[in-house]
Write a protein that holds these residues in place. Structure first.
Motif, short mmCIF file in Angstrom:
data_model
loop_
_atom_site.label_atom_id
_atom_site.label_comp_id
_atom_site.label_asym_id
_atom_site.label_seq_id
_atom_site.Cartn_x
_atom_site.Cartn_y
_atom_site.Cartn_z
N ALA A 226 -6.65 1.89 0.17
CA ALA A 226 -6.12 1.33 -1.26
C ALA A 226 -6.14 0.12 -1.67
CB ALA A 226 -4.48 2.29 -1.42
N VAL A 227 -5.63 -0.78 -0.72
CA VAL A 227 -5.59 -2.12 -0.78
C VAL A 227 -6.69 -2.79 -1.02
CG1 VAL A 227 -4.63 -4.49 0.07
CG2 VAL A 227 -3.09 -2.11 0.05
N LEU B 156 -7.69 -3.54 -4.32
CA LEU B 156 -7.25 -4.67 -5.00
C LEU B 156 -8.28 -6.01 -4.69
CD1 LEU B 156 -3.43 -4.27 -4.41
CD2 LEU B 156 -4.45 -4.45 -6.66
N GLU C 219 -5.85 5.01 -6.91
CA GLU C 219 -7.29 5.43 -6.48
C GLU C 219 -6.96 6.89 -5.81
OE1 GLU C 219 -10.46 6.37 -6.71
OE2 GLU C 219 -10.77 4.28 -6.79
N ALA D 150 -1.09 -1.08 -4.46
CA ALA D 150 -2.13 -0.03 -4.49
C ALA D 150 -1.73 1.25 -4.07
CB ALA D 150 -3.42 -0.58 -3.66
N GLY E 43 0.86 -1.23 0.16
CA GLY E 43 -0.05 -0.05 0.05
C GLY E 43 0.94 1.08 0.00
N LEU F 215 -2.73 -0.81 -8.89
CA LEU F 215 -3.83 0.07 -8.95
C LEU F 215 -3.86 1.38 -8.14
CD1 LEU F 215 -7.48 -1.74 -7.83
CD2 LEU F 215 -6.22 0.48 -6.60
N LYS G 272 -3.62 -8.86 2.75
CA LYS G 272 -4.95 -8.64 2.19
C LYS G 272 -6.13 -9.49 2.79
CE LYS G 272 -4.95 -8.65 -2.30
NZ LYS G 272 -4.42 -9.27 -3.76
N CYS H 187 -9.49 6.76 -0.93
CA CYS H 187 -8.84 5.55 0.02
C CYS H 187 -8.78 5.86 1.50
CB CYS H 187 -7.21 5.66 -0.53
SG CYS H 187 -6.92 5.04 -2.02
#
Length: 299
Positions: A293-294, A297, A120, A71, A8, A118, A23, A125
């Motif tokens: 953020a993660v 994912l 964002e 992320a 992250g 990814l 995760k 986030c």
């Protein structure tokens, strides 16, 4: 159950924070957390080398060998789908305009071109991360605001980010809303604080920390600048709290650390508008942003 891990990244105009995140449990591996302040107006190669050092330190400290994705929460304007930076004339990332940040990251880190990355919005986030941290927010309408080199926002309805429709501003953004002689971010940001202070004192300061120190030492101009910012922030968000029918507004970002100087004037202006909304200050901006953020994912 197999546990997978991702990196992250919380990237702002003056800092980068990296951590390896489990995760499966949505937990930051504490010992992996690494951050550094830097000048984002340095050359592209200098900035990317700083990012690389922080990311590699986080991975090394985590002792995790298999990272499955990156992320990144990043301020706008930014093409989050394609990873292209459109930040311009905002006193940050002056050399990154129109560059593909995904390609730069993978090249700098030596990862394969198909490695998952990814992007964002940083405020989105932060908002999603706060929902993960406070499970009761999953049943609420939450407006999250980030205060720093820019002014970010997101609108979350029962855990889902809302960025279109009549109840939120275009793309869920408030930084560019017309306000006074310009737009909201001209007044509610580090830039706005320093500009207002100069208009009162005729002094140029280097950063928000200098202004905060002056306010804490009793400088009346510095104190009034923070109080005015609280009032301005409230006036910017009140129409959207009403339209979104938000239950809870969460304020984060670097300037949130100075909430003792602006929260009273913010709350006073909210109360005078007749709104009933829960207001809270995040004490963990970076962890929230990384988790948020993660979470994308994992979606």
């Amino acid at each position: 159950m197999n546990t997978s891990h991702a990196i992250g990244l919380d990237i702002g105009g003056t800092h980068i924070t990296a951590a390896v995140i489990n995760k499966t449990d949505m937990k930051v591996l504490d010992f992996s957390l690494c951050k550094e302040s830097f000048d984002s107006n340095k050359s592209v190669s200098e900035v990317m080398n700083i990012w690389k050092k922080v990311i590699c330190t986080a991975i090394e400290n985590s002792k995790i060998k298999n990272i499955t994705g990156i992320a990144v929460c990043m301020p706008g304007p930014f093409d989050y789908k394609n990873g292209i930076c459109w930040i311009k004339d905002q006193s940050k990332y002056e050399h990154f305009y129109a560059l593909n940040i995904r390609e730069l990251l993978l090249e700098t880190l030596g990862f394969n071109a198909d490695f998952p990355v990814l992007f964002e919005n940083d405020a989105v986030c932060f908002g999603k991360g706060e929902v993960f941290k406070q499970q009761e927010n999953l049943s609420k309408k939450v407006m999250a605001v980030t205060l720093g080199t820019g002014l970010g926002a997101c609108f979350i309805d029962k855990g889902v980010s809302i960025s279109s429709g009549n109840s939120v501003p275009a793309d869920g953004e408030i930084y560019n809303l017309p306000y006074k002689e310009g737009m909201a971010e001209d007044y509610v940001s580090v830039r706005g604080l320093l500009s207002h202070y100069k208009s009162l004192s005729n002094e140029d300061l280097n950063n928000g920390l200098e202004l905060y120190a002056l306010a804490k030492s009793g400088d009346q101009s510095a104190i009034s600048v923070f109080e005015r910012m609280g009032e301005d922030l409230a006036k910017v968000v009140i129409p959207w709290i009403q339209k979104f029918t938000a239950d809870h507004i969460i304020i984060g970002g670097k300037i949130a650390n100075a909430s003792d100087l602006f929260l009273a004037s913010f709350n006073k202006t909210i109360q005078e508008s007749g709104l009933k909304v829960e207001v809270s200050i995040s004490n963990d901006n970076e962890i929230a942003a990384l988790l948020g953020a993660v979470s994308f994912l994992c979606d």
